[in-house]
Design a protein around this motif. Sequence first.
Motif, PDB file in Angstrom:
ATOM      1  N   LEU A  70      -0.502  17.528   8.886  1.00  0.00           N
ATOM      2  CA  LEU A  70       0.642  17.928   8.069  1.00  0.00           C
ATOM      3  C   LEU A  70       0.505  19.367   7.594  1.00  0.00           C
ATOM      4  CD1 LEU A  70       3.281  17.161   6.650  1.00  0.00           C
ATOM      5  CD2 LEU A  70       1.917  16.329   4.722  1.00  0.00           C
ATOM      6  N   LYS A  71      -0.673  19.754   7.202  1.00  0.00           N
ATOM      7  CA  LYS A  71      -0.886  21.115   6.702  1.00  0.00           C
ATOM      8  C   LYS A  71      -0.524  22.147   7.764  1.00  0.00           C
ATOM      9  CE  LYS A  71      -4.392  24.065   4.535  1.00  0.00           C
ATOM     10  NZ  LYS A  71      -5.812  24.150   4.064  1.00  0.00           N
ATOM     11  N   THR A  72      -0.899  21.901   9.000  1.00  0.00           N
ATOM     12  CA  THR A  72      -0.591  22.816  10.104  1.00  0.00           C
ATOM     13  C   THR A  72       0.909  22.900  10.345  1.00  0.00           C
ATOM     14  OG1 THR A  72      -2.714  22.356  11.171  1.00  0.00           O
ATOM     15  CG2 THR A  72      -0.958  23.279  12.555  1.00  0.00           C
ATOM     16  N   LEU A  73       1.571  21.738  10.357  1.00  0.00           N
ATOM     17  CA  LEU A  73       3.014  21.716  10.603  1.00  0.00           C
ATOM     18  C   LEU A  73       3.785  22.408   9.481  1.00  0.00           C
ATOM     19  CD1 LEU A  73       3.383  18.064  11.969  1.00  0.00           C
ATOM     20  CD2 LEU A  73       3.443  20.195  13.284  1.00  0.00           C
ATOM     21  N   VAL A  74       3.343  22.212   8.251  1.00  0.00           N
ATOM     22  CA  VAL A  74       3.989  22.884   7.112  1.00  0.00           C
ATOM     23  C   VAL A  74       3.831  24.396   7.243  1.00  0.00           C
ATOM     24  CG1 VAL A  74       3.852  23.301   4.624  1.00  0.00           C
ATOM     25  CG2 VAL A  74       3.811  20.955   5.498  1.00  0.00           C
ATOM     26  N   ALA A  75       2.625  24.835   7.587  1.00  0.00           N
ATOM     27  CA  ALA A  75       2.378  26.274   7.729  1.00  0.00           C
ATOM     28  C   ALA A  75       3.241  26.873   8.833  1.00  0.00           C
ATOM     29  CB  ALA A  75       0.892  26.515   8.010  1.00  0.00           C
ATOM     30  N   GLN A  76       3.374  26.164   9.947  1.00  0.00           N
ATOM     31  CA  GLN A  76       4.204  26.654  11.047  1.00  0.00           C
ATOM     32  C   GLN A  76       5.673  26.727  10.638  1.00  0.00           C
ATOM     33  OE1 GLN A  76       3.265  23.871  14.161  1.00  0.00           O
ATOM     34  NE2 GLN A  76       1.457  25.000  14.845  1.00  0.00           N
ATOM     35  N   ASN A  77       6.133  25.717   9.919  1.00  0.00           N
ATOM     36  CA  ASN A  77       7.524  25.691   9.474  1.00  0.00           C
ATOM     37  C   ASN A  77       7.802  26.820   8.480  1.00  0.00           C
ATOM     38  OD1 ASN A  77       9.753  24.340   7.422  1.00  0.00           O
ATOM     39  ND2 ASN A  77      10.078  23.739   9.543  1.00  0.00           N
ATOM     40  N   GLN A  78       6.888  27.056   7.567  1.00  0.00           N
ATOM     41  CA  GLN A  78       7.059  28.136   6.597  1.00  0.00           C
ATOM     42  C   GLN A  78       7.076  29.493   7.283  1.00  0.00           C
ATOM     43  OE1 GLN A  78       3.858  27.433   3.808  1.00  0.00           O
ATOM     44  NE2 GLN A  78       5.105  26.057   2.551  1.00  0.00           N
ATOM     45  N   LYS A  79       6.265  29.637   8.315  1.00  0.00           N
ATOM     46  CA  LYS A  79       6.248  30.902   9.058  1.00  0.00           C
ATOM     47  C   LYS A  79       7.592  31.152   9.738  1.00  0.00           C
ATOM     48  CE  LYS A  79       3.830  33.314  12.810  1.00  0.00           C
ATOM     49  NZ  LYS A  79       2.773  33.206  13.856  1.00  0.00           N
ATOM     50  N   LEU A  80       8.190  30.093  10.278  1.00  0.00           N
ATOM     51  CA  LEU A  80       9.475  30.230  10.965  1.00  0.00           C
ATOM     52  C   LEU A  80      10.560  30.745  10.027  1.00  0.00           C
ATOM     53  CD1 LEU A  80       9.710  27.001  13.167  1.00  0.00           C
ATOM     54  CD2 LEU A  80       9.445  29.347  13.970  1.00  0.00           C
ATOM     55  N   PHE A  81      10.525  30.306   8.773  1.00  0.00           N
ATOM     56  CA  PHE A  81      11.616  30.615   7.853  1.00  0.00           C
ATOM     57  C   PHE A  81      11.245  31.647   6.797  1.00  0.00           C
ATOM     58  CE2 PHE A  81      12.672  26.484   9.622  1.00  0.00           C
ATOM     59  CZ  PHE A  81      14.016  26.642   9.924  1.00  0.00           C
ATOM     60  N   TYR A  82      10.016  32.166   6.855  1.00  0.00           N
ATOM     61  CA  TYR A  82       9.545  33.085   5.825  1.00  0.00           C
ATOM     62  C   TYR A  82      10.465  34.292   5.664  1.00  0.00           C
ATOM     63  CZ  TYR A  82       6.869  36.787   3.610  1.00  0.00           C
ATOM     64  OH  TYR A  82       6.481  37.810   2.790  1.00  0.00           O
ATOM     65  N   GLU A  83      10.930  34.834   6.774  1.00  0.00           N
ATOM     66  CA  GLU A  83      11.679  36.093   6.734  1.00  0.00           C
ATOM     67  C   GLU A  83      12.983  35.996   5.960  1.00  0.00           C
ATOM     68  OE1 GLU A  83      13.587  39.405   9.781  1.00  0.00           O
ATOM     69  OE2 GLU A  83      12.481  37.703  10.571  1.00  0.00           O
ATOM     70  N   SER A 110      13.727  34.647   0.059  1.00  0.00           N
ATOM     71  CA  SER A 110      13.504  35.758  -0.871  1.00  0.00           C
ATOM     72  C   SER A 110      12.044  35.746  -1.308  1.00  0.00           C
ATOM     73  CB  SER A 110      14.417  35.618  -2.082  1.00  0.00           C
ATOM     74  OG  SER A 110      15.766  35.703  -1.683  1.00  0.00           O
ATOM     75  N   PRO A 111      11.432  36.939  -1.561  1.00  0.00           N
ATOM     76  CA  PRO A 111      12.024  38.286  -1.495  1.00  0.00           C
ATOM     77  C   PRO A 111      11.955  38.946  -0.103  1.00  0.00           C
ATOM     78  CG  PRO A 111       9.822  38.434  -2.383  1.00  0.00           C
ATOM     79  CD  PRO A 111      10.065  36.966  -2.136  1.00  0.00           C
ATOM     80  N   ALA A 112      11.357  38.242   0.882  1.00  0.00           N
ATOM     81  CA  ALA A 112      11.237  38.847   2.212  1.00  0.00           C
ATOM     82  C   ALA A 112      12.601  39.189   2.797  1.00  0.00           C
ATOM     83  CB  ALA A 112      10.482  37.897   3.145  1.00  0.00           C
ATOM     84  N   TYR A 113      13.624  38.437   2.424  1.00  0.00           N
ATOM     85  CA  TYR A 113      14.957  38.631   2.975  1.00  0.00           C
ATOM     86  C   TYR A 113      15.523  40.008   2.643  1.00  0.00           C
ATOM     87  CZ  TYR A 113      19.937  37.777   3.871  1.00  0.00           C
ATOM     88  OH  TYR A 113      21.238  37.850   4.317  1.00  0.00           O
ATOM     89  N   GLU A 114      15.109  40.574   1.555  1.00  0.00           N
ATOM     90  CA  GLU A 114      15.662  41.864   1.132  1.00  0.00           C
ATOM     91  C   GLU A 114      15.454  42.945   2.190  1.00  0.00           C
ATOM     92  OE1 GLU A 114      17.580  42.325  -1.609  1.00  0.00           O
ATOM     93  OE2 GLU A 114      17.400  40.135  -1.598  1.00  0.00           O
ATOM     94  N   LYS A 115      14.363  42.867   2.946  1.00  0.00           N
ATOM     95  CA  LYS A 115      14.085  43.876   3.964  1.00  0.00           C
ATOM     96  C   LYS A 115      14.083  43.275   5.369  1.00  0.00           C
ATOM     97  CE  LYS A 115      11.675  47.141   0.996  1.00  0.00           C
ATOM     98  NZ  LYS A 115      10.482  47.994   0.792  1.00  0.00           N
TER      99      LYS A 115
END
Length: 686
Positions: free
Chosen positions: A73-86, A89-94
């Motif tokens: 689960l930890k791996t899948l969560v990390a992969q999912n967060q990476k997909l949507f990180y950009e 917010s606040p990453a979306y600002e740039k």
Amino acid sequence: MFDLNEYYRAENKLEFDSWQTTVDRIREIHDETERFHDNVDFGILFQRISRIILDMSTVEKNLNEAYFLNNDLKTLVAQNQKLFYEIVSPAYEKSYANPAFCVHIFGEPLGQLMSFFYFIYRQYSRFACFHYIFKMAGYNRLFISVYENVREGNLDYEYLKRLITDEVRENTVKTAAVAFKKRFDLNYRYFLDIVEHADLSDPRYLFRCGCYVSEHTLRLVRFLSTYDSVKLEKLARVIVTAYENSFPRTGKELQSGSLVKISYQLGQEMIIRYVVRELRSKGLEPLIDRVAAALPNRQYYYDHQNDHTLYLDHRYAEVRLRSLKNAYEQSAHYLQQYSGDISFVTGDFGSTPFVPLIKDQALKLNARQREMHKVYVKTSRSLYLSHVPRKQISFTAISFPSPEIGENFERIFNDVFEVNTQDEEKFALVQKTIIDALDLGRAIHIKGNNGNQTDLTIALPPLLSPEKETNFVNCLADVNIPVGEVFTTPQLKGTNGILHLEETYVLGYKFIDLTLTFEDGYLVDFRTTTFNKESDNLNYIDEHLLFHHDHLPIGEFAIGTNTLAYVMARKHKILQFLPMLISEKMGPHFALGDSCFSHQEDQRVFNPVDNKEVIAKENEKSALRKSYPSEAYTNFHLDINLPYESIGHIQVMTKAGPNIDIIRNGKFALPGTEFLNDPFLDAGAE
């Protein structure tokens, strides 16, 4: 007969070689950014898009059912967060997905176009999850074409716009048609197999759905996996019984073996499993074509809601309508068996009400396109109803909170469970008492208090045979759960005044100091102070309350009787989080647009208890269906609720004799309705 699975296999086979070839070329492009010495910004943009494409092509190759079981689960969560990180917010600002940032880099209008271009490739995570190789192949070719044009110095806006939108236009038309077929294809079992066969105590199944998986979604799965199975069985019986009851109560017939489409929120699969079992026990066939998920950043989707302004024209609308017509014809076998929907309207039940940042850089429809969009919606709705007539179908909707609602989620969920499973028999009797009083009136007067400026008169059609006719529906727990409202279709002429809401939430959007003015049943003025700029306020209402409709009629007036729901919401301080499905049962509500009987006015409807026939099913506008059918409907219905605490009175203006109070100072005042005030008394005792 159309087979969706076969369609996907054939399309993938057709595009497989092209997909591999384009991936190889994009791998080269990813290393070619040094060629952009004179335009570093484009080099960075192309590098980011190519990285998305390459990463998702790898994901697509690796993804299968075993993948989700072989990773923790930890791996899948990390992969999912990476997909949507950009886009969180606040990453979306740039991010280039942010039109404000993209315009800052590339200027207008090129920046807006490039933000849309980037937005296209943000969809690749879903394409990879469902192995839509054919979609990726087409957009890969588009990427290469745009890249090579820019590399050669071709930055002509109109040329690039045409290049990009031609591909999107074609894909969007095809996608809309396939999405419709998917809704009714019994062979498409992707989500149904998850609901019926996955280990729902193991949250890893969530990642098979290609969606953003929030911590709140994970919490919901953990909660439901240990929830009392007896209560889940009860809930499923309540829902399916409500669905069955919705047919005879609206003068329709439910056939054995009928198809029932289920829509729900990611994380609710355990509830849906019990509903599916209950449907099958009744000889009904469930369909699940998609699942909704929490949005990682509502501002992101708000910024791109009008991107279709780049390609919306008459030709696009005509081609899309023809494509949909073909889809309906290819799905005719399933449409004949389709009986309706069971919907879990969770959406924003728990999320913080959204007040968007209005960005000048975000694309907007022009006046001509807004009118074109209205015509398209009306035409497509008519096309749909010609193949799926409302006299054939019904629905049941219910709502539960998301863990996003706060620390007391478990207690709130259990209290909402009690609200949603109340016995409807007592309501049937007390609502008959209310309707008997309402039917003595020529109009209803609603007056606000505690600073609320509402002063509105609702005109009622005359009853020629009051001993066997009524203007109001005695609405129990059938199409809408929870139980608790009486409603009518107002007469337009004579419906006048102001509806005022100090603070309200419509489809998750927050409105402050909203004032709507009606003359002879039509909305003639609207105001809000949500934003500082008047132009922003008017655009906000147009986009999220009126949806670009002009001259909207009032289509419904209702009185909600579910005081237990109101007290529950006050106890947990969640009034601002409630979906309309529950809040409309907690005071009067008013609908802009069509009546609840739109396109089924000739269907005979009789109330429970007294078996009186409901005659107020259309108004002066919908009556045009007999002479000017194109003018009869708005194909739009939006409820707005006024809570008990804002009510000075709801009063029946009788034809002769004194007026009759239904509600006075937020409490039910009509003799025979005393039990509706019990939750207020119990709350006071606490």
